[in-house]
Design a protein around this motif. Structure first.
Motif, PDB file in Angstrom:
ATOM      1  N   SER A   1     -10.527   7.507  -0.799  1.00  0.00           N
ATOM      2  CA  SER A   1     -10.705   6.550  -1.892  1.00  0.00           C
ATOM      3  C   SER A   1      -9.581   5.534  -1.837  1.00  0.00           C
ATOM      4  O   SER A   1      -8.463   5.855  -1.435  1.00  0.00           O
ATOM      5  CB  SER A   1     -10.678   7.257  -3.251  1.00  0.00           C
ATOM      6  OG  SER A   1     -11.771   8.135  -3.379  1.00  0.00           O
ATOM      7  N   VAL A   2      -9.887   4.315  -2.259  1.00  0.00           N
ATOM      8  CA  VAL A   2      -8.894   3.252  -2.338  1.00  0.00           C
ATOM      9  C   VAL A   2      -8.855   2.791  -3.784  1.00  0.00           C
ATOM     10  O   VAL A   2      -9.885   2.464  -4.370  1.00  0.00           O
ATOM     11  CB  VAL A   2      -9.250   2.074  -1.399  1.00  0.00           C
ATOM     12  CG1 VAL A   2      -8.230   0.956  -1.528  1.00  0.00           C
ATOM     13  CG2 VAL A   2      -9.360   2.557   0.038  1.00  0.00           C
TER      14      VAL A   2
ATOM     15  N   VAL B   1     -10.059  -0.747   4.867  1.00  0.00           N
ATOM     16  CA  VAL B   1      -9.220  -1.250   3.775  1.00  0.00           C
ATOM     17  C   VAL B   1      -8.928  -2.738   3.988  1.00  0.00           C
ATOM     18  O   VAL B   1      -9.018  -3.535   3.057  1.00  0.00           O
ATOM     19  CB  VAL B   1      -7.913  -0.435   3.648  1.00  0.00           C
ATOM     20  CG1 VAL B   1      -6.949  -1.089   2.660  1.00  0.00           C
ATOM     21  CG2 VAL B   1      -8.224   0.988   3.209  1.00  0.00           C
TER      22      VAL B   1
ATOM     23  N   VAL C   1       0.834  -1.199   0.000  1.00  0.00           N
ATOM     24  CA  VAL C   1       0.000   0.000   0.000  1.00  0.00           C
ATOM     25  C   VAL C   1       0.873   1.255   0.000  1.00  0.00           C
ATOM     26  O   VAL C   1       1.950   1.272   0.584  1.00  0.00           O
ATOM     27  CB  VAL C   1      -0.962   0.012   1.214  1.00  0.00           C
ATOM     28  CG1 VAL C   1      -0.209   0.122   2.529  1.00  0.00           C
ATOM     29  CG2 VAL C   1      -1.995   1.114   1.107  1.00  0.00           C
TER      30      VAL C   1
ATOM     31  N   TRP D   1     -11.843  -7.861  -1.161  1.00  0.00           N
ATOM     32  CA  TRP D   1     -10.851  -7.854  -2.236  1.00  0.00           C
ATOM     33  C   TRP D   1     -11.126  -8.938  -3.260  1.00  0.00           C
ATOM     34  O   TRP D   1     -10.892  -8.745  -4.442  1.00  0.00           O
ATOM     35  CB  TRP D   1      -9.444  -7.994  -1.662  1.00  0.00           C
ATOM     36  CG  TRP D   1      -9.063  -6.777  -0.902  1.00  0.00           C
ATOM     37  CD1 TRP D   1      -9.060  -6.618   0.453  1.00  0.00           C
ATOM     38  CD2 TRP D   1      -8.679  -5.513  -1.433  1.00  0.00           C
ATOM     39  NE1 TRP D   1      -8.692  -5.351   0.789  1.00  0.00           N
ATOM     40  CE2 TRP D   1      -8.453  -4.644  -0.353  1.00  0.00           C
ATOM     41  CE3 TRP D   1      -8.513  -5.034  -2.723  1.00  0.00           C
ATOM     42  CZ2 TRP D   1      -8.050  -3.327  -0.525  1.00  0.00           C
ATOM     43  CZ3 TRP D   1      -8.113  -3.725  -2.893  1.00  0.00           C
ATOM     44  CH2 TRP D   1      -7.888  -2.885  -1.797  1.00  0.00           C
TER      45      TRP D   1
ATOM     46  N   VAL E   1       0.399   5.571   0.565  1.00  0.00           N
ATOM     47  CA  VAL E   1      -0.526   6.587   1.072  1.00  0.00           C
ATOM     48  C   VAL E   1       0.084   7.952   0.779  1.00  0.00           C
ATOM     49  O   VAL E   1       0.928   8.437   1.533  1.00  0.00           O
ATOM     50  CB  VAL E   1      -0.773   6.419   2.586  1.00  0.00           C
ATOM     51  CG1 VAL E   1      -1.806   7.439   3.071  1.00  0.00           C
ATOM     52  CG2 VAL E   1      -1.213   5.006   2.928  1.00  0.00           C
TER      53      VAL E   1
ATOM     54  N   CYS F   1     -12.096  -4.848   3.381  1.00  0.00           N
ATOM     55  CA  CYS F   1     -12.695  -4.708   2.056  1.00  0.00           C
ATOM     56  C   CYS F   1     -12.815  -6.074   1.388  1.00  0.00           C
ATOM     57  O   CYS F   1     -11.992  -6.961   1.606  1.00  0.00           O
ATOM     58  CB  CYS F   1     -11.826  -3.778   1.214  1.00  0.00           C
ATOM     59  SG  CYS F   1     -12.517  -3.374  -0.383  1.00  0.00           S
TER      60      CYS F   1
ATOM     61  N   VAL G   1      -2.003  -1.135  -3.938  1.00  0.00           N
ATOM     62  CA  VAL G   1      -3.167  -0.384  -3.469  1.00  0.00           C
ATOM     63  C   VAL G   1      -2.709   1.008  -3.063  1.00  0.00           C
ATOM     64  O   VAL G   1      -1.651   1.169  -2.464  1.00  0.00           O
ATOM     65  CB  VAL G   1      -3.810  -1.098  -2.253  1.00  0.00           C
ATOM     66  CG1 VAL G   1      -4.950  -0.283  -1.675  1.00  0.00           C
ATOM     67  CG2 VAL G   1      -4.271  -2.489  -2.621  1.00  0.00           C
ATOM     68  N   GLU G   2      -3.515   2.004  -3.405  1.00  0.00           N
ATOM     69  CA  GLU G   2      -3.218   3.371  -2.989  1.00  0.00           C
ATOM     70  C   GLU G   2      -4.423   3.928  -2.239  1.00  0.00           C
ATOM     71  O   GLU G   2      -5.553   3.820  -2.705  1.00  0.00           O
ATOM     72  CB  GLU G   2      -2.911   4.251  -4.197  1.00  0.00           C
ATOM     73  CG  GLU G   2      -2.505   5.661  -3.816  1.00  0.00           C
ATOM     74  CD  GLU G   2      -2.009   6.450  -5.003  1.00  0.00           C
ATOM     75  OE1 GLU G   2      -0.801   6.387  -5.283  1.00  0.00           O
ATOM     76  OE2 GLU G   2      -2.850   7.105  -5.656  1.00  0.00           O
ATOM     77  N   VAL G   3      -4.150   4.512  -1.082  1.00  0.00           N
ATOM     78  CA  VAL G   3      -5.191   5.142  -0.268  1.00  0.00           C
ATOM     79  C   VAL G   3      -5.039   6.646  -0.432  1.00  0.00           C
ATOM     80  O   VAL G   3      -4.017   7.215  -0.062  1.00  0.00           O
ATOM     81  CB  VAL G   3      -5.060   4.738   1.212  1.00  0.00           C
ATOM     82  CG1 VAL G   3      -6.098   5.463   2.060  1.00  0.00           C
ATOM     83  CG2 VAL G   3      -5.188   3.234   1.371  1.00  0.00           C
ATOM     84  N   GLN G   4      -6.051   7.280  -1.022  1.00  0.00           N
ATOM     85  CA  GLN G   4      -6.023   8.724  -1.281  1.00  0.00           C
ATOM     86  C   GLN G   4      -7.047   9.393  -0.380  1.00  0.00           C
ATOM     87  O   GLN G   4      -8.177   8.916  -0.271  1.00  0.00           O
ATOM     88  CB  GLN G   4      -6.380   9.001  -2.738  1.00  0.00           C
ATOM     89  CG  GLN G   4      -5.504   8.281  -3.725  1.00  0.00           C
ATOM     90  CD  GLN G   4      -6.071   8.320  -5.141  1.00  0.00           C
ATOM     91  OE1 GLN G   4      -7.192   8.741  -5.376  1.00  0.00           O
ATOM     92  NE2 GLN G   4      -5.265   7.861  -6.088  1.00  0.00           N
TER      93      GLN G   4
ATOM     94  N   ASP H   1      -7.055   0.284  -6.733  1.00  0.00           N
ATOM     95  CA  ASP H   1      -6.230  -0.849  -7.126  1.00  0.00           C
ATOM     96  C   ASP H   1      -5.299  -0.311  -8.211  1.00  0.00           C
ATOM     97  O   ASP H   1      -5.715  -0.064  -9.333  1.00  0.00           O
ATOM     98  CB  ASP H   1      -7.112  -1.981  -7.659  1.00  0.00           C
ATOM     99  CG  ASP H   1      -6.327  -3.178  -8.140  1.00  0.00           C
ATOM    100  OD1 ASP H   1      -5.097  -3.059  -8.369  1.00  0.00           O
ATOM    101  OD2 ASP H   1      -6.947  -4.244  -8.314  1.00  0.00           O
TER     102      ASP H   1
END
Length: 177
Positions: free
Chosen positions: A111-112, A162, A33, A167, A35, A165, A75-78, A114
């Motif tokens: 927002s998360v 997260v 991940v 997945w 962030v 979730c 995964v990116e957490v914005q 992929d």
């Protein structure tokens, strides 16, 4: 009969746990991940950076995901900190009606994504955290400490979502397109 009854009850009890997992539901190839620093639209100075730091700490504490650079992460957490507001709870008459206890409420949209497929797994989910603080002496320090606690609360909520979730569903829906 008395010897069979405990075995039957144990079988029913274990059957109820059939869907429980001892491991994470996050697929192994999705466990990295990144962030990026949360954008701060609130009045709290540097609160986006504080929240980002707390989210990273919470991912490390929880242990399912490994922190990676944006280029290497699956995964990116914005996030965007939308609002941080203080409300008055209690006044002290002997202090010329000055606020003594206040509540800090913070709102963030997260927002998360992929990163491998570009699919948005979670789109602008709203998180709200609040805490109280006493402002009888040093208001700036009290508010800074309260903002740290609010950021910790936001981080716990975000990371819990997260990690929990679906997945498998997200990957399955992507594969059927």
């Amino acid at each position: 009969m008395s010897k069979i009854l405990p075995a039957v009850l144990a079988a029913f009890a274990l059957a109820g746990c059939a869907s429980y997992r001892w491991t994470s539901s996050v697929p192994a190839d999705m466990r990295t991940v990144s962030v990026p620093t949360f954008r701060n639209e609130s009045d709290l100075v540097e609160f986006g950076a504080v929240t980002t730091r707390q989210v990273l700490r919470e991912f490390q504490r929880e242990g399912t995901f490994k922190i990676a650079s944006s280029d290497d992460a699956a995964v990116e957490v914005q996030g965007v900190v939308k609002v941080a507001s203080a409300g008055l709870i209690y006044f002290k008459r002997e202090m010329s009606m000055r606020a003594f206890e206040q509540r800090l409420t913070v709102v963030a949209d997260v927002s998360v994504v992929d990163r491998r497929s570009g699919k948005v797994v979670v789109n602008n989910r709203r998180y709200v955290a609040d805490t109280t603080y006493f402002s009888d002496t040093d208001i700036a320090t009290a508010r800074r400490d309260a903002s740290g606690r609010a950021a910790e609360d936001l981080a716990r909520q975000i990371v819990d979502d997260v990690v929990s979730c679906r997945w498998d569903d997200a990957k399955g829906k992507e594969g059927t397109k």
